[in-house]
Scaffold this motif. Structure first.
Motif, PDB file in Angstrom:
ATOM      1  N   TYR A 258     -40.443 183.450 109.032  1.00  0.00           N
ATOM      2  CA  TYR A 258     -39.754 183.151 110.286  1.00  0.00           C
ATOM      3  C   TYR A 258     -38.376 182.499 110.078  1.00  0.00           C
ATOM      4  CZ  TYR A 258     -42.923 184.394 114.135  1.00  0.00           C
ATOM      5  OH  TYR A 258     -43.664 185.070 115.077  1.00  0.00           O
ATOM      6  N   PRO A 259     -38.229 181.548 109.141  1.00  0.00           N
ATOM      7  CA  PRO A 259     -36.890 180.960 108.974  1.00  0.00           C
ATOM      8  C   PRO A 259     -35.823 181.984 108.604  1.00  0.00           C
ATOM      9  CG  PRO A 259     -38.561 179.580 107.942  1.00  0.00           C
ATOM     10  CD  PRO A 259     -39.251 180.857 108.321  1.00  0.00           C
ATOM     11  N   THR A 260     -36.211 183.024 107.858  1.00  0.00           N
ATOM     12  CA  THR A 260     -35.250 184.087 107.536  1.00  0.00           C
ATOM     13  C   THR A 260     -35.007 184.979 108.742  1.00  0.00           C
ATOM     14  OG1 THR A 260     -35.904 184.093 105.207  1.00  0.00           O
ATOM     15  CG2 THR A 260     -34.827 186.081 106.042  1.00  0.00           C
ATOM     16  N   TRP A 261     -36.060 185.393 109.418  1.00  0.00           N
ATOM     17  CA  TRP A 261     -35.905 186.261 110.596  1.00  0.00           C
ATOM     18  C   TRP A 261     -35.081 185.573 111.686  1.00  0.00           C
ATOM     19  CZ3 TRP A 261     -41.844 187.494 110.807  1.00  0.00           C
ATOM     20  CH2 TRP A 261     -42.161 188.363 109.760  1.00  0.00           C
ATOM     21  N   ALA A 262     -35.141 184.250 111.742  1.00  0.00           N
ATOM     22  CA  ALA A 262     -34.399 183.520 112.766  1.00  0.00           C
ATOM     23  C   ALA A 262     -32.888 183.609 112.567  1.00  0.00           C
ATOM     24  CB  ALA A 262     -34.830 182.051 112.779  1.00  0.00           C
ATOM     25  N   ARG A 263     -32.437 184.182 111.435  1.00  0.00           N
ATOM     26  CA  ARG A 263     -31.005 184.342 111.156  1.00  0.00           C
ATOM     27  C   ARG A 263     -30.522 185.770 111.378  1.00  0.00           C
ATOM     28  NH1 ARG A 263     -29.663 179.333 111.965  1.00  0.00           N
ATOM     29  NH2 ARG A 263     -30.784 177.854 110.614  1.00  0.00           N
TER      30      ARG A 263
ATOM     31  N   GLU B  56     -41.795 175.658 117.287  1.00  0.00           N
ATOM     32  CA  GLU B  56     -42.483 174.653 116.474  1.00  0.00           C
ATOM     33  C   GLU B  56     -42.786 173.379 117.256  1.00  0.00           C
ATOM     34  OE1 GLU B  56     -41.149 175.286 111.877  1.00  0.00           O
ATOM     35  OE2 GLU B  56     -39.570 174.647 113.255  1.00  0.00           O
ATOM     36  N   LYS B  57     -41.864 172.961 118.115  1.00  0.00           N
ATOM     37  CA  LYS B  57     -42.079 171.705 118.852  1.00  0.00           C
ATOM     38  C   LYS B  57     -43.242 171.803 119.838  1.00  0.00           C
ATOM     39  CE  LYS B  57     -38.631 172.595 122.496  1.00  0.00           C
ATOM     40  NZ  LYS B  57     -39.591 172.830 123.560  1.00  0.00           N
ATOM     41  N   ASP B  58     -43.606 173.045 120.210  1.00  0.00           N
ATOM     42  CA  ASP B  58     -44.720 173.262 121.126  1.00  0.00           C
ATOM     43  C   ASP B  58     -45.985 173.733 120.429  1.00  0.00           C
ATOM     44  OD1 ASP B  58     -43.205 172.634 123.461  1.00  0.00           O
ATOM     45  OD2 ASP B  58     -42.264 174.614 123.340  1.00  0.00           O
ATOM     46  N   GLY B  59     -46.011 173.614 119.091  1.00  0.00           N
ATOM     47  CA  GLY B  59     -47.190 174.002 118.337  1.00  0.00           C
ATOM     48  C   GLY B  59     -47.210 175.444 117.892  1.00  0.00           C
ATOM     49  N   GLY B  60     -46.084 176.160 118.084  1.00  0.00           N
ATOM     50  CA  GLY B  60     -45.993 177.540 117.641  1.00  0.00           C
ATOM     51  C   GLY B  60     -45.475 177.654 116.213  1.00  0.00           C
ATOM     52  N   LEU B  61     -45.386 178.868 115.710  1.00  0.00           N
ATOM     53  CA  LEU B  61     -44.938 179.088 114.342  1.00  0.00           C
ATOM     54  C   LEU B  61     -43.430 179.318 114.207  1.00  0.00           C
ATOM     55  CD1 LEU B  61     -47.805 181.411 113.008  1.00  0.00           C
ATOM     56  CD2 LEU B  61     -47.549 178.946 112.722  1.00  0.00           C
ATOM     57  N   PRO B  62     -42.748 179.980 115.154  1.00  0.00           N
ATOM     58  CA  PRO B  62     -41.328 180.267 114.951  1.00  0.00           C
ATOM     59  C   PRO B  62     -40.452 179.026 115.108  1.00  0.00           C
ATOM     60  CG  PRO B  62     -42.106 181.222 117.015  1.00  0.00           C
ATOM     61  CD  PRO B  62     -43.287 180.608 116.353  1.00  0.00           C
ATOM     62  N   PRO B  63     -39.308 178.992 114.418  1.00  0.00           N
ATOM     63  CA  PRO B  63     -38.358 177.892 114.607  1.00  0.00           C
ATOM     64  C   PRO B  63     -37.888 177.840 116.062  1.00  0.00           C
ATOM     65  CG  PRO B  63     -37.778 179.216 112.684  1.00  0.00           C
ATOM     66  CD  PRO B  63     -38.861 179.954 113.402  1.00  0.00           C
ATOM     67  N   ASP B  64     -37.569 176.652 116.533  1.00  0.00           N
ATOM     68  CA  ASP B  64     -37.229 176.484 117.948  1.00  0.00           C
ATOM     69  C   ASP B  64     -35.991 177.272 118.357  1.00  0.00           C
ATOM     70  OD1 ASP B  64     -39.402 174.807 118.537  1.00  0.00           O
ATOM     71  OD2 ASP B  64     -38.333 173.047 117.790  1.00  0.00           O
ATOM     72  N   PHE B  65     -35.025 177.436 117.431  1.00  0.00           N
ATOM     73  CA  PHE B  65     -33.802 178.151 117.816  1.00  0.00           C
ATOM     74  C   PHE B  65     -33.992 179.670 117.824  1.00  0.00           C
ATOM     75  CE2 PHE B  65     -33.480 177.350 113.237  1.00  0.00           C
ATOM     76  CZ  PHE B  65     -33.226 178.605 112.737  1.00  0.00           C
ATOM     77  N   ALA B  66     -35.195 180.145 117.464  1.00  0.00           N
ATOM     78  CA  ALA B  66     -35.469 181.587 117.484  1.00  0.00           C
ATOM     79  C   ALA B  66     -36.307 182.001 118.678  1.00  0.00           C
ATOM     80  CB  ALA B  66     -36.171 182.004 116.198  1.00  0.00           C
ATOM     81  N   VAL B  67     -36.608 181.045 119.576  1.00  0.00           N
ATOM     82  CA  VAL B  67     -37.395 181.387 120.756  1.00  0.00           C
ATOM     83  C   VAL B  67     -36.505 181.311 121.994  1.00  0.00           C
ATOM     84  CG1 VAL B  67     -39.515 180.539 119.686  1.00  0.00           C
ATOM     85  CG2 VAL B  67     -38.207 179.028 121.195  1.00  0.00           C
TER      86      VAL B  67
END
Length: 459
Positions: A95-100, A165-176
């Motif tokens: 996810y951290p890579t996909w978020a870019r 992530e802040k809501d208990g999910g897996l993706p970084p917050d800036f990717a949602v």
């Protein structure tokens, strides 16, 4: 009014995959414009007018074009990573890579994914794209443009995630996305690109990602949006035991019961994977007509398990095949899934009775068309249907000694694609794309994969 142009194909074996599984040891097909005009045993009828091309298909098997019901095109840029992880750990790693991702990356990845499928007999494909990092550009438009240019019939499953992530999910917050942004962007994509015509080349589905990356509110509102717009719904479901545990902990029920509670079972819904389903889950899918995209290679790559495909089919559940994203199925091909679906399911409790070679072919053609709600238009070779078909070469070393061409296609080595037609237009010839430069795509995807890796490494 200009007379319709005809293409005549003769001297090939034909597996129609119609309701009766009609086959011809040596037959013909007549394509007229975008549609199949006629087919049958022996040579084509005499006296056909406006025949612009005749193909002697001796040594070939003609089948409907393959229908890929689940994929993530963007993953073409992250193949070969996290190779020894289960789904949740694999997602956390990637996810951290996909978020870019950005628009040039997604366009290049879509071209790579589409090219690999098309040259292997896929004529209709789905892309479930759900990663929309802020400021990344028009990612939906980039994917749709790639499919249009490649000449592949296409459904964009416009995905979304709002549980970071802040809501208990897996993706970084800036990717949602926020619920409001996701719904607005999805509706705009449908209104701009969805084509309802019989021979539509582009359709759009509403496709929030999964229970562990999407809020219940977004699931509810997505279903309402899709039905208000008259489009189909798609998501991931019952993929792993970890997902099952997650749903019970968070929602107090299993995935199927959760989906039903949010309006996510029905004839307009299909779900990817559906590995961990009990008898009551299968009965619910059968009762509601909910479809399944079976992804055997990806399920094996991520150690998710073996979907109960024989039981799903016996219950009347629509089932098609999916490549899934190429970060969990690096080959990126659907024709290999015919074989893998048969072999993997024979490892289950039904053993040698799990699937036949013809059932496997049906999964990859008519089954996929049914899952996408397009069985009236594609998925079988019948007069009046759209001219989406493949000529597989069966007279080479790899297949010539196998008398049954369907067994050769499903169980043998990947068969060469001599020709592939979509809407009556040939997009593959002699195993190479006619609509794109494969070498240029390879160079571009390699450059964009390196660019993505370099950006992700800076975090």
């Amino acid at each position: 009014m200009e007379a319709v142009q005809r293409i005549v194909i003769e001297n090939c074996a034909i597996a129609t995959v119609d309701a009766k599984d009609t086959e011809y040891a040596s037959g013909h097909l007549v394509l007229a414009g975008h549609r199949i005009e006629s087919l049958g045993a022996g040579g084509a009828p005499e006296g056909l007018e406006n025949v612009v091309r005749r193909i002697d298909a001796t040594g070939h098997l003609a089948t409907p074009g393959l229908v890929n019901t689940h994929h993530h095109f963007y993953q073409w840029l992250t193949r070969g990573l996290a190779t020894d992880q289960n789904l949740f750990h694999w997602l956390v790693a990637l996810y951290p890579t996909w978020a870019r991702l950005d628009e040039p990356m997604v366009h290049a990845a879509a071209r790579g994914s589409l090219a690999m499928m098309a040259r292997g007999g896929v004529t209709t494909a789905v892309d479930h794209h759900y990663v929309f990092p802020r400021g990344s550009g028009d990612l939906s438009g980039a994917v749709i443009r790639a499919a249009r240019d490649m000449g592949v019939r296409f459904t964009l499953a416009r995905g979304s995630m709002d549980r970071g992530e802040k809501d208990g999910g897996l993706p970084p917050d800036f990717a949602v996305e926020t619920i409001e942004d996701a719904l607005a962007a999805t509706e705009e994509t449908v209104r701009q690109h969805h084509d309802t015509s019989f021979d539509a080349m582009t359709r759009v589905a509403v496709a929030p990602c999964s229970p562990f990356s999407v809020s219940t509110e977004l699931m509810w509102q997505s279903a309402e949006l899709a039905r208000g717009l008259g489009v189909r719904l798609h998501t991931h479901g019952s993929e792993t035991v970890e997902e099952e545990k997650f749903c019970h902990e968070l929602f107090g029920r299993g995935p199927t019961d959760y989906f039903e509670s949010t309006g996510w079972l029905g004839e307009d819904v299909w779900m990817a994977h559906c590995v961990h389903m009990d008898d009551s889950d299968i009965a619910a899918f059968a009762r509601t007509g909910t479809g399944v995209a079976h992804c055997p290679s990806s399920n094996a790559r991520l150690a998710a398990g073996i979907a109960r495909v024989p039981d799903l089919l016996a219950a009347g559940v629509p089932v098609g095949l999916g490549v899934d994203g190429t970060a969990s199925n690096e080959s990126g091909e659907l024709h290999t899934e015919l074989r893998n679906a048969l072999l993997v399911n024979r490892l289950g409790p039904h053993r040698e009775a799990a699937l036949t070679v013809r059932q496997a072919l049906r999964l990859g053609t008519h089954g996929g068309a049914r899952v996408l709600g397009r069985a009236a238009e594609i998925g079988s070779l019948e007069p009046g249907k759209l001219a989406d078909l493949v000529l597989w070469r069966m007279d080479t070393l790899a297949h010539a000694s196998i008398a049954d061409p369907v067994a050769a296609l499903v169980l043998g080595a990947p068969a060469p694609v001599t020709a592939s037609f979509v809407n009556g237009r040939q997009i593959v010839e002699g195993g190479r794309l006619r609509t794109a430069d494969e070498d240029e795509i390879a160079r571009t995807t390699r450059a964009q994969a390196r660019r993505l890796a370099a950006i992700a490494a800076q975090d």
